[in-house]
Design a protein around this motif. Structure first.
Motif, PDB file in Angstrom:
ATOM      1  N   MET A   1       0.688  -1.130   0.263  1.00  0.00           N
ATOM      2  CA  MET A   1      -0.057  -0.230   0.077  1.00  0.00           C
ATOM      3  C   MET A   1       1.410   0.996   0.208  1.00  0.00           C
ATOM      4  SD  MET A   1      -3.605  -0.261  -0.053  1.00  0.00           S
ATOM      5  CE  MET A   1      -4.002   1.665   0.772  1.00  0.00           C
ATOM      6  N   VAL A   2       2.092   1.109   0.463  1.00  0.00           N
ATOM      7  CA  VAL A   2       2.583   2.441   0.363  1.00  0.00           C
ATOM      8  C   VAL A   2       3.516   2.516  -0.525  1.00  0.00           C
ATOM      9  CG1 VAL A   2       4.712   3.428   2.195  1.00  0.00           C
ATOM     10  CG2 VAL A   2       3.211   1.914   3.620  1.00  0.00           C
ATOM     11  N   ARG A   3       4.422   1.401  -0.673  1.00  0.00           N
ATOM     12  CA  ARG A   3       4.886   1.596  -1.727  1.00  0.00           C
ATOM     13  C   ARG A   3       3.657   2.193  -3.300  1.00  0.00           C
ATOM     14  NH1 ARG A   3       8.387  -3.992  -2.357  1.00  0.00           N
ATOM     15  NH2 ARG A   3       9.743  -3.605  -1.322  1.00  0.00           N
ATOM     16  N   ARG A   4       2.332   1.730  -3.322  1.00  0.00           N
ATOM     17  CA  ARG A   4       1.657   1.982  -4.619  1.00  0.00           C
ATOM     18  C   ARG A   4       0.945   3.613  -4.558  1.00  0.00           C
ATOM     19  NH1 ARG A   4      -1.280  -3.110  -7.106  1.00  0.00           N
ATOM     20  NH2 ARG A   4       1.035  -4.589  -7.541  1.00  0.00           N
ATOM     21  N   GLU A   5       0.342   4.032  -3.247  1.00  0.00           N
ATOM     22  CA  GLU A   5      -0.192   4.937  -2.974  1.00  0.00           C
ATOM     23  C   GLU A   5       0.347   6.255  -2.100  1.00  0.00           C
ATOM     24  OE1 GLU A   5      -3.711   5.336  -4.336  1.00  0.00           O
ATOM     25  OE2 GLU A   5      -3.520   2.729  -5.181  1.00  0.00           O
ATOM     26  N   GLY A   6       1.410   6.156  -0.970  1.00  0.00           N
ATOM     27  CA  GLY A   6       1.891   6.980  -0.513  1.00  0.00           C
ATOM     28  C   GLY A   6       2.069   6.752   0.930  1.00  0.00           C
ATOM     29  N   SER A   7       2.964   7.229   1.605  1.00  0.00           N
ATOM     30  CA  SER A   7       2.715   6.672   2.957  1.00  0.00           C
ATOM     31  C   SER A   7       1.254   7.603   4.025  1.00  0.00           C
ATOM     32  CB  SER A   7       3.878   7.042   3.937  1.00  0.00           C
ATOM     33  OG  SER A   7       4.160   8.980   3.036  1.00  0.00           O
ATOM     34  N   ARG A   8       0.114   7.873   3.445  1.00  0.00           N
ATOM     35  CA  ARG A   8      -0.204   8.745   4.525  1.00  0.00           C
ATOM     36  C   ARG A   8      -1.332   8.043   4.970  1.00  0.00           C
ATOM     37  NH1 ARG A   8      -2.564   9.322  -1.155  1.00  0.00           N
ATOM     38  NH2 ARG A   8      -4.057   8.322  -0.682  1.00  0.00           N
ATOM     39  N   PRO A   9      -1.795   7.927   6.168  1.00  0.00           N
ATOM     40  CA  PRO A   9      -2.191   7.417   7.246  1.00  0.00           C
ATOM     41  C   PRO A   9      -3.249   6.504   6.730  1.00  0.00           C
ATOM     42  CG  PRO A   9      -2.148  10.208   8.647  1.00  0.00           C
ATOM     43  CD  PRO A   9      -1.854   9.796   7.026  1.00  0.00           C
ATOM     44  N   GLY A  10      -3.448   6.444   6.608  1.00  0.00           N
ATOM     45  CA  GLY A  10      -4.871   5.825   5.928  1.00  0.00           C
ATOM     46  C   GLY A  10      -3.984   4.752   5.418  1.00  0.00           C
ATOM     47  N   ASN A  11      -3.453   4.784   5.121  1.00  0.00           N
ATOM     48  CA  ASN A  11      -2.157   3.516   3.835  1.00  0.00           C
ATOM     49  C   ASN A  11      -1.518   2.944   5.132  1.00  0.00           C
ATOM     50  OD1 ASN A  11      -3.320   4.509   1.340  1.00  0.00           O
ATOM     51  ND2 ASN A  11      -1.998   5.634   1.373  1.00  0.00           N
ATOM     52  N   LEU A  12      -1.538   3.626   5.587  1.00  0.00           N
ATOM     53  CA  LEU A  12      -0.788   2.612   6.792  1.00  0.00           C
ATOM     54  C   LEU A  12      -1.281   2.280   7.266  1.00  0.00           C
ATOM     55  CD1 LEU A  12       1.791   5.713   8.050  1.00  0.00           C
ATOM     56  CD2 LEU A  12       2.605   4.441   6.406  1.00  0.00           C
TER      57      LEU A  12
END
Length: 330
Positions: free
Chosen positions: A81-92
């Motif tokens: 998720m972090v690799r594809r969508e970025g490190s926004r809180p929801g993606n963590l």
């Protein structure tokens, strides 16, 4: 006894689903049915105590191994998720959930092996609430999957599409496009039967958006071949609850005794259905596809939102269970 109890609870579950499938209590009843049926399959009077003890140990070992596998799968999904969508809180969220599961298992193992009084007390306090939350999550997950497969009305007056933000402030993203494509297919199927519904695009304008989501959604549908005069726009909402409340007002003005279908992504279907019931919307919710890697984190986020909607009740139960765990330790 457990078999009869499971059958009775399942009967109540079926009746309540027929009356209104948009209840969280349905999910809990389904979970209780599964638990009672599982217990009845293992706990039988004719089984000797040694066999029951062996079965219990095997079940505990399987539970621990399943939890370990889940922890690593969640962490792997979190990295993706972090690799594809970025490190926004929801993606963590999946990464943090996986780490939390692993941390809890480590606590239990350390408390069991080390026999530290402090760790044993922490484990005794934490285990019942964790069990409660895990049970609720499995109920939520199981019933959400079932709800998404329940048969819905073939003919409705309206199809409401919930917005979910625009890409770059003006473009319909993949998640929203999937919702709109599902709505278009519902429209075309009903139009082929001679009774095309009205489509309601629902979504206001965010601070980083150049136009209301409803307008971008309507343009997407028109480009896909939907007549513009079959589209109504609800362009003030900022949340799922407002989506449904404001769309409800539009539908009531056009046809007071309306029936509708609400379209969202599959991970959001059950929470949207709970909200639709709470806001008095006369209709069920159907789902559109979501990328597989996106689904676990989104589902956890939906569960957290439902759990926190009843925060006082759930946190109170967690505290009470934790205290009971400490009392049982004495």
């Amino acid at each position: 006894m457990f078999t009869y109890a499971a059958a009775l609870v399942f009967l109540v579950f079926c009746v309540r689903v027929v009356l209104d499938p948009r209840r969280f209590s349905n999910a809990v009843l389904l979970g209780i049915t599964v638990v009672l049926a599982s217990v009845s399959a293992f706990v039988r009077p004719e089984r000797p105590p040694v066999s029951l003890r062996t079965t219990a140990l095997a079940a505990c070992a399987l539970l621990v191994l399943s939890a370990l596998a889940l922890a690593f799968l969640l962490m792997a999904n979190g990295v993706k998720m972090v690799r594809r969508e970025g490190s926004r809180p929801g993606n963590l969220l999946t990464l943090l959930t996986g780490l939390a599961v692993l941390g809890f298992l480590t606590l239990l193992g350390t408390a069991a092996v080390g026999r530290s009084p402090a760790l044993v007390r922490v484990a005794a306090f934490a285990t019942p609430p964790v069990g409660y939350v895990s049970f609720l999550f499995l109920c939520f997950l199981g019933y959400a999957l079932l709800y998404g497969r329940l048969p819905m009305r073939r003919d409705v007056d309206f199809v409401v599409v919930l917005g979910c933000g625009l890409v770059g402030g003006s473009r319909v993203g993949r998640l929203l496009a999937n919702r709109l494509d599902r709505a278009r297919r519902l429209y075309e199927a009903q139009a082929a039967r001679g009774n095309p519904p009205l489509l309601v695009t629902s979504g206001g304008q965010g601070g980083d958006e150049e136009l209301p989501e409803a307008d971008a959604m309507a343009a997407h549908l028109v480009a896909a071949g939907i007549p513009e005069d079959r589209i109504l726009r609800e362009d003030r909402s900022r949340s799922t609850e407002e989506n449904l409340l404001f769309s409800k007002r539009i539908m009531q003005e056009v046809k007071p005794e309306y029936r509708c279908l609400v379209v969202t992504n599959n991970f959001h279907v059950f929470r949207a259905a709970l909200t639709a019931r709470r806001t008095g919307v006369r209709g069920q919710v159907v789902g559109a596809p979501t990328a597989r890697y996106f689904w676990p984190g989104a589902t956890i986020r939906e569960f957290v939102a439902v759990f926190l909607h009843y925060a006082k009740t759930n946190l109170g139960i967690c505290l009470a269970l934790g205290l009971l765990g400490l009392v049982a330790l004495r």
